[in-house]
Design a protein around this motif. Structure first.
Motif, PDB file in Angstrom:
ATOM      1  N   SER A  12      -6.505  -4.521  -3.268  1.00 36.00           N
ATOM      2  CA  SER A  12      -6.027  -3.460  -2.367  1.00 36.00           C
ATOM      3  C   SER A  12      -7.038  -3.129  -1.278  1.00 36.00           C
ATOM      4  O   SER A  12      -8.206  -2.835  -1.548  1.00 36.00           O
ATOM      5  CB  SER A  12      -5.732  -2.217  -3.214  1.00 36.00           C
ATOM      6  N   VAL A  13      -6.563  -3.152  -0.034  1.00 34.65           N
ATOM      7  CA  VAL A  13      -7.442  -2.829   1.091  1.00 34.65           C
ATOM      8  C   VAL A  13      -7.861  -1.350   1.040  1.00 34.65           C
ATOM      9  O   VAL A  13      -8.989  -0.998   1.385  1.00 34.65           O
ATOM     10  CB  VAL A  13      -6.765  -3.197   2.435  1.00 34.65           C
ATOM     11  N   TYR A  14      -6.953  -0.502   0.584  1.00 41.61           N
ATOM     12  CA  TYR A  14      -7.294   0.926   0.518  1.00 41.61           C
ATOM     13  C   TYR A  14      -8.314   1.204  -0.598  1.00 41.61           C
ATOM     14  O   TYR A  14      -9.176   2.072  -0.455  1.00 41.61           O
ATOM     15  CB  TYR A  14      -6.026   1.772   0.344  1.00 41.61           C
ATOM     16  N   PRO A  36      -0.581  -1.471  -8.488  1.00 45.29           N
ATOM     17  CA  PRO A  36       0.473  -0.624  -7.929  1.00 45.29           C
ATOM     18  C   PRO A  36       1.753  -1.402  -7.636  1.00 45.29           C
ATOM     19  O   PRO A  36       2.794  -0.812  -7.371  1.00 45.29           O
ATOM     20  CB  PRO A  36      -0.155  -0.112  -6.627  1.00 45.29           C
ATOM     21  N   PHE A  37       1.634  -2.737  -7.650  1.00 42.12           N
ATOM     22  CA  PHE A  37       2.813  -3.557  -7.373  1.00 42.12           C
ATOM     23  C   PHE A  37       3.574  -3.918  -8.658  1.00 42.12           C
ATOM     24  O   PHE A  37       4.538  -4.664  -8.623  1.00 42.12           O
ATOM     25  CB  PHE A  37       2.413  -4.826  -6.603  1.00 42.12           C
ATOM     26  N   LYS A  49       1.035   4.498  -5.833  1.00 42.67           N
ATOM     27  CA  LYS A  49       0.040   3.675  -5.126  1.00 42.67           C
ATOM     28  C   LYS A  49      -1.382   3.851  -5.657  1.00 42.67           C
ATOM     29  O   LYS A  49      -1.634   4.671  -6.531  1.00 42.67           O
ATOM     30  CB  LYS A  49       0.093   4.031  -3.637  1.00 42.67           C
ATOM     31  N   VAL A  50      -2.284   3.085  -5.084  1.00 42.50           N
ATOM     32  CA  VAL A  50      -3.726   3.238  -5.307  1.00 42.50           C
ATOM     33  C   VAL A  50      -4.360   3.322  -3.937  1.00 42.50           C
ATOM     34  O   VAL A  50      -3.769   2.856  -2.958  1.00 42.50           O
ATOM     35  CB  VAL A  50      -4.325   2.051  -6.098  1.00 42.50           C
ATOM     36  N   PRO A  51      -5.551   3.910  -3.826  1.00 46.16           N
ATOM     37  CA  PRO A  51      -6.412   4.401  -4.900  1.00 46.16           C
ATOM     38  C   PRO A  51      -6.132   5.873  -5.245  1.00 46.16           C
ATOM     39  O   PRO A  51      -5.435   6.574  -4.524  1.00 46.16           O
ATOM     40  CB  PRO A  51      -7.808   4.272  -4.292  1.00 46.16           C
ATOM     41  N   GLU A  62      -4.630   9.601  -1.628  1.00 50.67           N
ATOM     42  CA  GLU A  62      -4.622   9.402  -0.176  1.00 50.67           C
ATOM     43  C   GLU A  62      -6.066   9.085   0.230  1.00 50.67           C
ATOM     44  O   GLU A  62      -6.974   9.933   0.132  1.00 50.67           O
ATOM     45  CB  GLU A  62      -4.090  10.600   0.624  1.00 50.67           C
ATOM     46  N   THR A  63      -6.241   7.856   0.689  1.00 53.64           N
ATOM     47  CA  THR A  63      -7.585   7.332   0.918  1.00 53.64           C
ATOM     48  C   THR A  63      -8.421   8.183   1.870  1.00 53.64           C
ATOM     49  O   THR A  63      -9.608   8.414   1.622  1.00 53.64           O
ATOM     50  CB  THR A  63      -7.485   5.873   1.417  1.00 53.64           C
ATOM     51  N   TYR A 102      -2.144  -0.683   9.375  1.00 54.20           N
ATOM     52  CA  TYR A 102      -2.041  -1.230   8.013  1.00 54.20           C
ATOM     53  C   TYR A 102      -0.870  -2.214   7.880  1.00 54.20           C
ATOM     54  O   TYR A 102      -1.054  -3.330   7.385  1.00 54.20           O
ATOM     55  CB  TYR A 102      -1.918  -0.088   7.001  1.00 54.20           C
ATOM     56  N   ARG A 107      -0.237  -5.990   5.807  1.00 51.20           N
ATOM     57  CA  ARG A 107       0.945  -6.353   5.011  1.00 51.20           C
ATOM     58  C   ARG A 107       1.769  -7.475   5.639  1.00 51.20           C
ATOM     59  O   ARG A 107       2.556  -8.116   4.951  1.00 51.20           O
ATOM     60  CB  ARG A 107       1.808  -5.118   4.764  1.00 51.20           C
TER      61      ARG A 107
HETATM   62  N1  LIG Z   1      -1.337   6.360   2.185  1.00 47.44           N
HETATM   63  C1  LIG Z   1      -1.946   5.721   1.050  1.00 47.44           C
HETATM   64  C2  LIG Z   1      -1.624   4.243   1.095  1.00 47.44           C
HETATM   65  C3  LIG Z   1      -2.137   3.507  -0.123  1.00 47.44           C
HETATM   66  C4  LIG Z   1      -1.464   2.143  -0.259  1.00 47.44           C
HETATM   67  O1  LIG Z   1      -0.525   1.796   0.462  1.00 47.44           O
HETATM   68  N2  LIG Z   1      -1.987   1.385  -1.204  1.00 47.44           N
HETATM   69  C5  LIG Z   1      -1.387   0.095  -1.474  1.00 47.44           C
HETATM   70  C6  LIG Z   1      -2.432  -0.907  -1.906  1.00 47.44           C
HETATM   71  S1  LIG Z   1      -3.503  -1.306  -0.594  1.00 47.44           S
HETATM   72  C7  LIG Z   1      -0.412   0.255  -2.620  1.00 47.44           C
HETATM   73  O2  LIG Z   1      -0.710   0.931  -3.587  1.00 47.44           O
HETATM   74  N3  LIG Z   1       0.749  -0.374  -2.491  1.00 47.44           N
HETATM   75  C8  LIG Z   1       1.739  -0.374  -3.512  1.00 47.44           C
HETATM   76  C9  LIG Z   1       3.099  -0.259  -2.940  1.00 47.44           C
HETATM   77  O3  LIG Z   1       3.241  -0.137  -1.722  1.00 47.44           O
HETATM   78  O4  LIG Z   1       4.036  -0.260  -3.742  1.00 47.44           O
HETATM   79  C10 LIG Z   1      -3.443   5.974   1.040  1.00 47.44           C
HETATM   80  O5  LIG Z   1      -3.989   6.292   2.089  1.00 47.44           O
HETATM   81  O6  LIG Z   1      -4.071   5.905  -0.013  1.00 47.44           O
END
Ligand SMILES: N[C@@H](CCC(=O)N[C@@H](CS)C(=O)NCC(=O)O)C(=O)O
Length: 209
Positions: A12-14, A36-37, A49-51, A62-63, A102, A107
């Motif tokens: 995960s980039v976040y 998270p997937f 989601k993470v983190p 929320e990162t 992002y 993605r």
């Molecule tokens: N707005 C969230 C975005 C976090 C996010 O999109 N994380 C991705 C991994 S990089 C995730 O968990 N994706 C799972 C999904 O979209 O189902 C943040 O700032 O933390």
């Protein structure tokens, strides 16, 4: 005794952004791997989601909230400028990244130009094309904001650098992304400097070559 836990996912980039901030603040933490997937996503995160960070029982997701919390709650170098204009600039860059960068950069371009292939999966060329179409507007806006001193005029590492570095790194893992990035000279130069920081390398996901 204080306890800090980061729930994240290895690719995960976040998560990478949060880990980069933890490194720069010198915070010791436990990394808990959650995909998270997967079907349920992260069960403790309302959006799956993470983190997600837990510090002495205080939970935050929320990162950008996580990195701002880390910066304020821990000693170490301050990662948010005191100057109000520079702070606004830093916040602006972070919001641009979340709102406009992002999806196309990571993605679409990185996922379909690098990631899928690296994992032996089939890439969707139309997703890659959409990402490559949308990326120039984002790269141009970011390139415009880079100053002679760095991303911010303070010349100090900031949360904006920490948010942008991992996104650009993922983007340039795709050959199409790397090629496009080269057209934005100020942004490329900034990346050249930031990519050499030990913190970004140390927190980087372990990816197949
Ligand atoms: N707005 C969230 C975005 C976090 C996010 O999109 N994380 C991705 C991994 S990089 C995730 O968990 N994706 C799972 C999904 O979209 O189902 C943040 O700032 O933390």
């Amino acid at each position: 005794m204080t306890e800090t836990e980061l729930h994240g996912y290895c690719y995960s980039v976040y998560t990478w952004i949060a880990r980069f901030a933890l490194f720069e603040k010198g915070v010791e933490y436990r990394l808990i791997e959650v995909n998270p997937f997967s079907e349920t996503g992260h069960p403790a995160h309302p959006f799956g989601k993470v983190p997600l960070l837990i510090h002495n029982g205080f939970q935050v997701y929320e990162t950008s909230a996580i990195t701002r919390f880390l910066d304020s709650a821990f000693p170490g170098p301050s990662l948010q400028p005191v100057d109000v204009q520079e702070r606004a600039r830093s916040d602006q860059i972070i919001n641009i990244i979340d709102s406009y960068a992002y999806w196309p950069l990571v993605r679409q371009v990185s996922s379909h130009g690098f990631f899928k292939k690296a994992f032996g999966l089939e890439a969707d060329q139309s997703e890659l094309a959409c990402g490559l179409d949308a990326s120039p507007k984002v790269l141009a806006a970011l390139n415009e904001l880079v100053t002679e001193q760095g991303l911010l005029k303070t010349g100090q590492l900031s949360l904006a650098d920490i948010h942008l570095g991992p996104m650009i790194s993922y983007f340039e893992m795709a050959p199409e992304g790397a090629k496009l990035l080269r057209s934005y000279s100020k942004l490329s130069q900034w990346w050249e400097t930031i990519s050499k920081r030990p913190g970004i390398e140390q927190s980087k996901p372990k990816l197949p070559r």
